[in-house]
Design an enzyme around this catalytic site. Structure first.
Site, PDB file in Angstrom:
ATOM      1  N   GLY A  50       0.823  -1.209   0.000  1.00 46.51           N
ATOM      2  CA  GLY A  50       0.000   0.000   0.000  1.00 46.51           C
ATOM      3  C   GLY A  50       0.855   1.256   0.000  1.00 46.51           C
ATOM      4  CG  LEU A  51       3.372   4.348  -2.203  1.00 49.60           C
ATOM      5  CD1 LEU A  51       4.210   4.266  -0.942  1.00 49.60           C
ATOM      6  CD2 LEU A  51       4.254   4.109  -3.424  1.00 49.60           C
ATOM      7  CB  CYS A  58      -3.560   8.632   2.931  1.00 43.92           C
ATOM      8  SG  CYS A  58      -3.384   9.714   4.340  1.00 43.92           S
ATOM      9  CE  LYS A 103      -8.926   2.305  10.258  1.00 44.64           C
ATOM     10  NZ  LYS A 103      -8.533   3.672  10.347  1.00 44.64           N
ATOM     11  N   GLY A 158      -4.531   6.971  15.469  1.00 46.70           N
ATOM     12  CA  GLY A 158      -3.365   7.578  14.821  1.00 46.70           C
ATOM     13  C   GLY A 158      -2.115   7.550  15.688  1.00 46.70           C
ATOM     14  CD  GLU A 161     -10.561   4.156   7.011  1.00 46.03           C
ATOM     15  OE1 GLU A 161     -10.076   3.196   6.421  1.00 46.03           O
ATOM     16  OE2 GLU A 161      -9.920   4.800   7.863  1.00 46.03           O
ATOM     17  CE  LYS A 182      -9.580   4.380  13.966  1.00 46.10           C
ATOM     18  NZ  LYS A 182      -9.928   5.726  13.500  1.00 46.10           N
TER      19      LYS A 182
HETATM   20  N1  NDP Z   1      -5.922   7.534   6.403  1.00 50.85           N
HETATM   21  C1  NDP Z   1      -5.765   7.499   7.721  1.00 50.85           C
HETATM   22  O1  NDP Z   1      -5.743   8.534   8.411  1.00 50.85           O
HETATM   23  C2  NDP Z   1      -5.619   6.192   8.413  1.00 50.85           C
HETATM   24  C3  NDP Z   1      -5.763   4.999   7.757  1.00 50.85           C
HETATM   25  N2  NDP Z   1      -5.588   3.822   8.422  1.00 50.85           N
HETATM   26  C4  NDP Z   1      -5.690   2.546   7.731  1.00 50.85           C
HETATM   27  O2  NDP Z   1      -4.542   2.390   6.896  1.00 50.85           O
HETATM   28  C5  NDP Z   1      -4.891   1.652   5.730  1.00 50.85           C
HETATM   29  C6  NDP Z   1      -4.525   2.461   4.486  1.00 50.85           C
HETATM   30  O3  NDP Z   1      -5.281   3.651   4.503  1.00 50.85           O
HETATM   31  P1  NDP Z   1      -5.013   4.818   3.442  1.00 50.85           P
HETATM   32  O4  NDP Z   1      -3.573   4.948   3.203  1.00 50.85           O
HETATM   33  O5  NDP Z   1      -5.772   5.978   3.943  1.00 50.85           O
HETATM   34  O6  NDP Z   1      -5.713   4.207   2.150  1.00 50.85           O
HETATM   35  P2  NDP Z   1      -5.581   4.686   0.642  1.00 50.85           P
HETATM   36  O7  NDP Z   1      -6.874   4.382  -0.015  1.00 50.85           O
HETATM   37  O8  NDP Z   1      -5.061   6.067   0.578  1.00 50.85           O
HETATM   38  O9  NDP Z   1      -4.446   3.711   0.041  1.00 50.85           O
HETATM   39  C7  NDP Z   1      -4.643   2.365  -0.109  1.00 50.85           C
HETATM   40  C8  NDP Z   1      -3.439   1.755  -0.791  1.00 50.85           C
HETATM   41  O10 NDP Z   1      -3.587   0.340  -0.820  1.00 50.85           O
HETATM   42  C9  NDP Z   1      -3.195  -0.125  -2.097  1.00 50.85           C
HETATM   43  N3  NDP Z   1      -3.852  -1.416  -2.300  1.00 50.85           N
HETATM   44  C10 NDP Z   1      -5.170  -1.721  -2.250  1.00 50.85           C
HETATM   45  N4  NDP Z   1      -5.353  -3.048  -2.408  1.00 50.85           N
HETATM   46  C11 NDP Z   1      -4.119  -3.582  -2.542  1.00 50.85           C
HETATM   47  C12 NDP Z   1      -3.626  -4.910  -2.730  1.00 50.85           C
HETATM   48  N5  NDP Z   1      -4.456  -5.961  -2.783  1.00 50.85           N
HETATM   49  N6  NDP Z   1      -2.296  -5.111  -2.830  1.00 50.85           N
HETATM   50  C13 NDP Z   1      -1.435  -4.067  -2.764  1.00 50.85           C
HETATM   51  N7  NDP Z   1      -1.836  -2.791  -2.583  1.00 50.85           N
HETATM   52  C14 NDP Z   1      -3.157  -2.556  -2.485  1.00 50.85           C
HETATM   53  C15 NDP Z   1      -3.614   0.964  -3.052  1.00 50.85           C
HETATM   54  O11 NDP Z   1      -2.854   0.814  -4.245  1.00 50.85           O
HETATM   55  P3  NDP Z   1      -2.911   1.890  -5.453  1.00 50.85           P
HETATM   56  O12 NDP Z   1      -2.345   3.160  -4.874  1.00 50.85           O
HETATM   57  O13 NDP Z   1      -2.032   1.326  -6.475  1.00 50.85           O
HETATM   58  O14 NDP Z   1      -4.355   2.012  -5.834  1.00 50.85           O
HETATM   59  C16 NDP Z   1      -3.241   2.201  -2.235  1.00 50.85           C
HETATM   60  O15 NDP Z   1      -1.881   2.531  -2.432  1.00 50.85           O
HETATM   61  C17 NDP Z   1      -6.391   1.347   5.851  1.00 50.85           C
HETATM   62  O16 NDP Z   1      -6.541   0.097   6.448  1.00 50.85           O
HETATM   63  C18 NDP Z   1      -6.894   2.430   6.806  1.00 50.85           C
HETATM   64  O17 NDP Z   1      -8.020   2.028   7.531  1.00 50.85           O
HETATM   65  C19 NDP Z   1      -5.262   3.784   9.751  1.00 50.85           C
HETATM   66  C20 NDP Z   1      -5.117   4.932  10.448  1.00 50.85           C
HETATM   67  C21 NDP Z   1      -5.321   6.237   9.847  1.00 50.85           C
HETATM   68  N1  LIG Z   2     -10.708   7.202   8.855  1.00 56.21           N
HETATM   69  C1  LIG Z   2     -10.032   7.170  10.097  1.00 56.21           C
HETATM   70  C2  LIG Z   2      -8.561   7.280   9.861  1.00 56.21           C
HETATM   71  C3  LIG Z   2      -7.780   6.915  11.030  1.00 56.21           C
HETATM   72  O1  LIG Z   2      -7.913   5.874  11.628  1.00 56.21           O
HETATM   73  C4  LIG Z   2     -10.493   8.313  10.959  1.00 56.21           C
HETATM   74  O2  LIG Z   2     -11.140   9.218  10.438  1.00 56.21           O
HETATM   75  O3  LIG Z   2     -10.220   8.291  12.164  1.00 56.21           O
END
Ligand code: NDP
Ligand SMILES: N[C@@H](CC=O)C(=O)O
Length: 331
Positions: A11-12, A14, A97, A126, A182, A197
């Site tokens: 995952g790359l 946010c 989560k 966070g 999300e 959570k």
């Molecule tokens: N945003 C937040 O503030 C927080 C988020 N989280 C958790 O962190 C996780 C990521 O969140 P966030 O970064 O916001 O999500 P995003 O939607 O910004 O990014 C998701 C990433 O996952 C990649 N992806 C999806 N499916 C696959 C797969 N099968 N194999 C490899 N890569 C995959 C996507 O690839 P591509 O870019 O190529 O589409 C993308 O880079 C989630 O579980 C979220 O609940 C936890 C705390 C805070």
């Molecule tokens: N979508 C979540 C991201 C962090 O966990 C939130 O809004 O708290």
């Protein structure tokens, strides 16, 4: 010979980018990102293409990768990746989560079977280090209650409606563009995210795992249907009621008194109150969502992992003893 930690990143988005950029900025002398598995390479033309793959096995089967960091946005796929990583002899850090809450018992068993470690501080609140605090500081102290603001997006919406007089749609668009929401924002506004959570917090505080269906949830639409006075400090409160034999978990909107500590928790900030037998009440407060907040927790896990830290889930054992006592069974 380099003694850098070799990591494989899933995952790359946010959070993944938050982790990636902070490693480049602060820890490139200690951490080597060996491979990054993503879904759509076309979205990542700014990254060295040799690092990128869409094939998970390039991470899972690379014996030089010590640690997997799982940061994808799909709970079921994340569960499979975490399990495959542990089974292939890799330790894992995740911030997912949904995956952790839905499969916590399974992951505890899998860690015991494989001897591998799974850490997930970033999955709750966070940058606020609440899971580690429950595991270490409170390991032997009875926790009597727990409540908090654990979803940054709904708190952001409530602040934007009240303080900045934004419409719901504009506020949600901002929460999304800031990376707090999300990828499917209904997970935030319908209380699923806070529910997941709370399940994780309840496990580490009280030693039991509930399913998401057992969490009482009030959605943002249900809250707005009650025509609340939005100029008042409404907060979405996640709460564990642990009186009696069964835990009760709820996500509900409450109008907080002006003097309440929760009232000053605005925008994407989170706060959690832990009530306990000796300490009384401690409140944790800080950045609850977004790239840097979550990257901070993920990287903190990484350095704790390096020192051999793992969760020992001591509250599960304590709960068994407590339930035996309630039922009059001798220890
Ligand atoms: N945003 C937040 O503030 C927080 C988020 N989280 C958790 O962190 C996780 C990521 O969140 P966030 O970064 O916001 O999500 P995003 O939607 O910004 O990014 C998701 C990433 O996952 C990649 N992806 C999806 N499916 C696959 C797969 N099968 N194999 C490899 N890569 C995959 C996507 O690839 P591509 O870019 O190529 O589409 C993308 O880079 C989630 O579980 C979220 O609940 C936890 C705390 C805070
Ligand atoms: N979508 C979540 C991201 C962090 O966990 C939130 O809004 O708290």
């Amino acid at each position: 010979m380099s003694n850098k930690i070799n990591i494989g990143l899933f995952g790359l988005g946010c959070v993944g980018r938050g982790v990636y950029s902070n490693i480049q900025k602060f820890y490139s002398d200690q951490i080597n990102i060996k491979k990054i598995c993503i879904k759509h390479p076309g979205k990542h033309t700014d990254i060295n293409s040799e690092l990128l793959t869409t094939d998970a096995s390039e991470v899972l089967e690379d014996s030089s990768i010590d640690l997997v960091i799982e940061l994808i946005d799909n709970g079921a796929e994340a569960t499979a990746l975490i399990a495959q990583s542990l089974r292939s002899g890799k330790d894992v850090i995740s911030a997912n989560k949904a995956a952790i809450a839905n499969s916590l018992r399974f992951f505890i068993d899998l860690q015991n079977q494989t001897g591998k470690t799974l850490l997930y501080e970033g999955a709750v609140a966070g940058a606020v280090p609440v899971i580690r605090l429950l595991e270490s500081h409170y390991a032997n102290e009875k926790i009597t209650g727990l409540e908090g603001i654990v979803n940054g997006s709904t708190n952001y919406l409530l602040s934007k409606l009240r303080l900045d007089k934004l419409t719901f749609d504009d506020a949600l668009a901002q929460a999304q563009s800031n990376g707090f929401a999300e990828s499917d924002p209904s997970l935030d506004i319908d209380g699923w995210d806070a529910g997941y959570k709370l399940i994780i917090l309840a496990a580490h505080a009280f030693g039991d795992t509930l399913s998401i269906e057992e969490v009482q949830r009030t959605t943002f639409s249900e809250f707005l249907e009650q025509a609340p006075d939005l100029s008042k400090p409404w907060k979405c409160i996640a709460k564990v009621n642990n009186e009696g034999e069964n835990l009760e978990l709820s996500i509900d909107f409450k109008e907080e008194p002006i003097a309440s500590q929760f009232t000053s928790v605005e925008y994407e900030l989170n706060a959690i109150k832990v009530h306990s037998a000796i300490a009384g009440t401690n409140m944790l407060y800080g950045s609850g969502a977004g790239a840097n907040a979550t990257a901070s927790a993920v990287l903190s896990d990484l350095f704790q992992w390096k020192k051999g830290f793992r969760y020992d889930y001591s509250k599960f054992y304590q709960r068994k003893e407590y339930l035996k006592k309630l039922q009059g069974i001798p220890a």
